[in-house]
Write a protein that holds these residues in place. Structure first.
Motif, PDB file in Angstrom:
ATOM      1  N   LEU A 111       0.360  -2.787 -49.970  1.00  0.00           N
ATOM      2  CA  LEU A 111       1.756  -3.099 -49.471  1.00  0.00           C
ATOM      3  C   LEU A 111       1.218  -5.471 -49.309  1.00  0.00           C
ATOM      4  O   LEU A 111       0.256  -5.247 -48.568  1.00  0.00           O
ATOM      5  N   CYS A 112       2.686  -6.196 -49.597  1.00  0.00           N
ATOM      6  CA  CYS A 112       2.136  -7.238 -49.929  1.00  0.00           C
ATOM      7  C   CYS A 112       3.469  -7.296 -48.368  1.00  0.00           C
ATOM      8  O   CYS A 112       4.116  -7.392 -47.571  1.00  0.00           O
ATOM      9  N   ARG A 113       2.190  -8.655 -47.639  1.00  0.00           N
ATOM     10  CA  ARG A 113       3.386  -9.511 -46.383  1.00  0.00           C
ATOM     11  C   ARG A 113       4.874  -9.130 -47.124  1.00  0.00           C
ATOM     12  O   ARG A 113       5.147 -10.113 -47.712  1.00  0.00           O
ATOM     13  N   GLY A 114       5.699  -9.001 -45.555  1.00  0.00           N
ATOM     14  CA  GLY A 114       7.519  -9.909 -45.865  1.00  0.00           C
ATOM     15  C   GLY A 114       7.335 -11.476 -46.499  1.00  0.00           C
ATOM     16  O   GLY A 114       8.221 -10.697 -47.203  1.00  0.00           O
ATOM     17  N   ASP A 115       6.353 -11.866 -46.259  1.00  0.00           N
ATOM     18  CA  ASP A 115       7.052 -13.383 -47.123  1.00  0.00           C
ATOM     19  C   ASP A 115       6.069 -13.397 -47.622  1.00  0.00           C
ATOM     20  O   ASP A 115       6.513 -14.835 -48.318  1.00  0.00           O
ATOM     21  N   ALA A 116       5.103 -12.915 -48.592  1.00  0.00           N
ATOM     22  CA  ALA A 116       4.686 -13.266 -49.941  1.00  0.00           C
ATOM     23  C   ALA A 116       5.438 -13.285 -50.889  1.00  0.00           C
ATOM     24  O   ALA A 116       6.454 -12.381 -50.964  1.00  0.00           O
ATOM     25  N   ALA A 128       9.450  -7.724 -39.583  1.00  0.00           N
ATOM     26  CA  ALA A 128      10.387  -8.460 -38.495  1.00  0.00           C
ATOM     27  C   ALA A 128       9.006  -9.545 -38.561  1.00  0.00           C
ATOM     28  O   ALA A 128       8.128  -9.544 -38.440  1.00  0.00           O
ATOM     29  N   PHE A 129      10.051 -10.443 -37.654  1.00  0.00           N
ATOM     30  CA  PHE A 129       8.729 -12.618 -37.347  1.00  0.00           C
ATOM     31  C   PHE A 129      10.027 -12.267 -36.353  1.00  0.00           C
ATOM     32  O   PHE A 129      11.663 -12.287 -36.281  1.00  0.00           O
ATOM     33  N   LEU A 183       5.132 -11.149 -35.691  1.00  0.00           N
ATOM     34  CA  LEU A 183       5.322 -10.744 -36.551  1.00  0.00           C
ATOM     35  C   LEU A 183       4.192  -9.338 -36.678  1.00  0.00           C
ATOM     36  O   LEU A 183       3.959  -9.255 -36.369  1.00  0.00           O
ATOM     37  N   ALA A 184       5.951  -8.154 -37.481  1.00  0.00           N
ATOM     38  CA  ALA A 184       4.582  -7.133 -37.552  1.00  0.00           C
ATOM     39  C   ALA A 184       5.519  -6.062 -38.507  1.00  0.00           C
ATOM     40  O   ALA A 184       6.244  -6.880 -39.164  1.00  0.00           O
ATOM     41  N   TYR A 243       3.885 -17.698 -40.667  1.00  0.00           N
ATOM     42  CA  TYR A 243       4.712 -17.245 -42.054  1.00  0.00           C
ATOM     43  C   TYR A 243       5.527 -17.945 -42.104  1.00  0.00           C
ATOM     44  O   TYR A 243       6.087 -19.329 -41.836  1.00  0.00           O
ATOM     45  N   ASP A 244       6.354 -17.726 -43.014  1.00  0.00           N
ATOM     46  CA  ASP A 244       7.848 -18.270 -44.163  1.00  0.00           C
ATOM     47  C   ASP A 244       8.364 -17.875 -44.222  1.00  0.00           C
ATOM     48  O   ASP A 244       8.652 -17.295 -44.711  1.00  0.00           O
ATOM     49  N   PRO A 245       9.584 -18.007 -43.006  1.00  0.00           N
ATOM     50  CA  PRO A 245      10.691 -17.269 -43.004  1.00  0.00           C
ATOM     51  C   PRO A 245      11.691 -18.063 -44.697  1.00  0.00           C
ATOM     52  O   PRO A 245      12.436 -16.828 -45.098  1.00  0.00           O
TER      53      PRO A 245
END
Length: 690
Positions: free
Chosen positions: A93-98, A191-192, A206-207, A255-257
């Motif tokens: 699982l990669c972070r959502g903003d990766a 989500a962030f 973030l979660a 994080y980077d939106p």
């Protein structure tokens, strides 16, 4: 200093972007690029080099492939072990903003690291800032798991007067992103958000859950994780990592939106199908309308795509132009691509250097540390890691990349690649085993291994490298920081000029330049450059002359002890020459070699360090002086920065004096001579000029 606590085994290493944040002086939690792990002992072990290990490696190597991914950073795969249908399972699982490439890079690095950190374990769980990797001999897909639950925090505290308000706003924010993440669907649960805290603070959080679990399971997992905040109550930041979910918060945007990939829109709600009584005429009318819509919409979409493509191309072109601004006048912008093609991923270099370990540190320069590394293919490399506060900015970094990518010469260190990621700036060079010249020539033991033939070879090699820079490369290049520590020596004792961070490029017809920013090393800097900022090829010639005198004498240019006096090398050399005792400058460790050749090198060194720029020879002239004794050497004038102190006529670095006179060169009206030491005939062999 930043710190972290975890109830699991942690490999502590700080992400460079956060290290910069520590300096400002807001401290943050160390969720790092290095993989942290939990090795599940109770699930059993496998035997080294067994079929299980082979199949595990196959599974992990194929995990980050497209066929195993859902397109939004989640990967799931299994591998059958044998005919009994026993399998190994893995998820990533990669972070959502990766970004996609960062996601795959993180998982690829993790698949190497996790089995090493959990040797022979059938089940393991590893995580770092960008991704989570799990594998097991049991099915883990769709199973919500909450243990282990490692946690960490920022060591800074919330002011007691702000604590209640901070926690109230934090709870609202976490509850909001929990609901949003849980409702994310089967592709991504991420989500962030941010909210205003007390005293104008902004809280970021973030979660994320693995998308294979249900909405309720995701919500329950995060609620349980939020309970761990009690362990770091009152801190400005913290987080918890679980196999099925994690969250994090802090007072800066970690994080980077802009890099969050948009989920596909839900399918439109269709109208009921037309009744069977619909006439052919109405169907034909609808078909005609559809064609009209297509005719109108398709060109519009095509035009928008074209505009976007042109905009992207212009943006890339602008970025390339910016990269080359102030570096190479008149150079084709497209040629920067040759440097871009050498870019390395930061994680690749971090693993190659064992996370920039102390054991791999080769030395420290003016702009940071140099580390030894080994790539996956076994190639040894030297990595120059520029420090955040080094003073060398992006301009110098890109300058060095652009220069070294285009320079190919036997006497220049070869650039293999570079890395520019966040605040990390790395230059990857070929590994040169014998370190730099200063580690040899100034060491009383090591320099004894440098006989005259080796020293002469080093002088000639440096000369050839400088001729390439000044004359033979496509542009005229002024090094501006030529010194013993920037001359690397390979296994064949071949010198290689390194460190082009301060180099300046000239046009073909340009001969000199000015700068208000003086960079380099005092002692090697020409007087016109050190005092007025004027530089030219003759500035490098001056530095070369200092180097030659250092190589001959084995002494540093700035100071060395001579009896009870502390001398600087140029003043000592000039006094020896002026009084006809230049042989006193020769390193006592030199017990063989051509006497005339050594004296000629001293003569050339003094010609190079003359104060008058016009009197210094070019590097092309120096090659002729070194290779041909038929070339007449002019008489040198007083060097720059000459200090006149009372040094007697018996000055020497260790040999006795004598009155024998040897003529070493002359011009049409003058001649210069030096006196040789008494026992020179037995110590220095006369040979035919090279």
């Amino acid at each position: 200093m930043c710190s972290r606590f975890s109830i699991t085994t942690i490999m502590p290493a700080m992400d460079s972007s956060r290290f910069l944040f520590c300096l400002f002086p807001i401290l943050f939690l160390m969720i790092n690029q290095a993989l942290a792990q939990n090795c599940i002992d109770e699930k059993g072990n496998y035997t080294t080099n067994s079929t299980y290990q082979t199949n595990l490696n196959r599974l992990l190597s194929s995990l980050p492939s497209n066929e195993n991914g859902n397109g939004y950073g989640f990967y799931n795969a299994s591998y059958r072990l044998n005919s009994s249908n026993e399998r190994i399972y893995a998820t990533g699982l990669c972070r959502g903003d990766a970004k996609a490439e960062d996601c795959r890079s993180c998982l690829n690095n993790s698949r190497y690291t996790l089995p090493q950190l959990c040797p022979n374990r059938k089940e393991a769980f590893g995580w770092n800032e960008k991704c989570i990797l799990r594998y097991s001999n049991r099915s883990i897909y769709g199973v919500m798991e909450t243990e282990p639950s490692p946690y960490y925090w920022n060591i800074n505290n919330i002011s007691s007067s702000d604590l209640d308000g901070f926690n109230q706003e934090l709870r609202k924010l976490l509850d909001s992103i929990r609901s949003e993440a849980a409702a994310g669907g089967s592709l991504r649960k991420f989500a962030f958000g941010n909210t205003s805290g007390p005293t104008f603070q902004t809280i970021f959080a973030l979660a994320q859950c693995t998308p294979d679990i249900s909405e309720q399971s995701c919500s329950d997992c995060l609620v349980g994780a939020f309970a761990y905040i009690s362990y770091f109550y009152g801190k400005v930041g913290g987080g918890v990592n679980r196999p099925s979910c994690y969250f994090r918060f802090d007072l800066y945007p970690f994080y980077d939106p802009t890099t969050v990939k948009q989920l596909p829109s839900p399918p439109p709600i269709h109208s009921p199908p037309p009744s069977t009584s619909t006439t052919n005429t109405s169907q034909g009318s609808k078909s005609s309308k559809s064609r009209t819509v297509i005719i109108i919409v398709v060109p519009i979409i095509a035009s928008l795509v074209l505009v976007m493509f042109v905009g992207i191309c212009l943006r890339v072109r602008k970025a390339k132009k910016k990269l080359q601004s102030n570096l190479i006048p008149g150079e084709d912008v497209g040629e920067i691509g040759s440097a871009e093609s050498l870019q390395f991923d930061f994680d690749t270099i971090r693993i190659a250097t064992d996370d920039f370990s102390e054991a791999n540190k080769l030395g420290q320069g003016g702009f940071g540390y140099v580390y030894k590394g080994r790539l996956f293919n076994g190639q040894e490399i030297a990595v120059k890691r520029l420090s955040v506060n080094s003073g060398q900015g992006d301009l110098e970094f890109k300058n060095e990349v652009l220069l070294m990518a285009k320079l190919q010469h036997r006497n220049l260190v070869r650039l293999l690649g570079f890395c520019l990621e966040g605040v990390e700036r790395l230059l990857i060079y070929e590994f040169v085993p014998n370190a730099s010249l200063d580690h040899i020539i100034f060491d009383p033991i090591k320099r004894a291994q440098l006989d005259w033939d080796r020293r002469y070879k080093i002088i000639v090699g440096i000369t050839r490298g400088l001729i390439y820079l000044h004359e033979d490369s496509r542009l005229r290049i002024i090094h501006r920081d030529l010194k013993a520590s920037n001359i690397l020596i390979d296994e064949e004792m071949t010198p290689k000029i390194s460190d082009f961070g301060m180099a300046k490029l000239f046009g073909v017809d340009q001969t000199q330049g000015n700068t208000s920013r003086i960079v380099g090393t005092y002692g090697y800097m020409a007087p016109e450059y050190a005092m007025h900022g004027h530089f030219s090829v003759k500035s490098d010639v001056y530095s070369f002359g200092v180097l030659v005198l250092e190589i001959v004498s084995g002494q540093k240019n700035n100071s060395f002890r001579h009896g009870e006096n502390v001398e600087d090398l140029l003043s000592f050399a000039w006094k020896c020459w002026r009084e006809g005792r230049a042989s006193n400058l020769i390193d006592p460790a030199l017990t063989n070699g051509s006497r005339n050749e050594i004296m000629r090198c001293i003569h050339i060194g003094l010609l190079c360090v003359q104060e008058n720029i016009a009197n210094r020879p070019t590097m092309n002239a120096i090659v002729l002086m070194l290779n041909s004794y038929s070339v007449t050497l002019p008489v040198p004038s007083q060097p720059a920065f000459f200090k006149d102190s009372n040094v007697g006529s018996d000055m020497s670095l260790g040999w006795k004096n004598s009155s024998e006179v040897i003529t070493t060169g002359s011009d049409r009206s003058k001649s210069s001579s030096v006196k040789a030491p008494e026992n020179e005939v037995s110590l220095i062999t006369e040979v035919y000029p090279r």
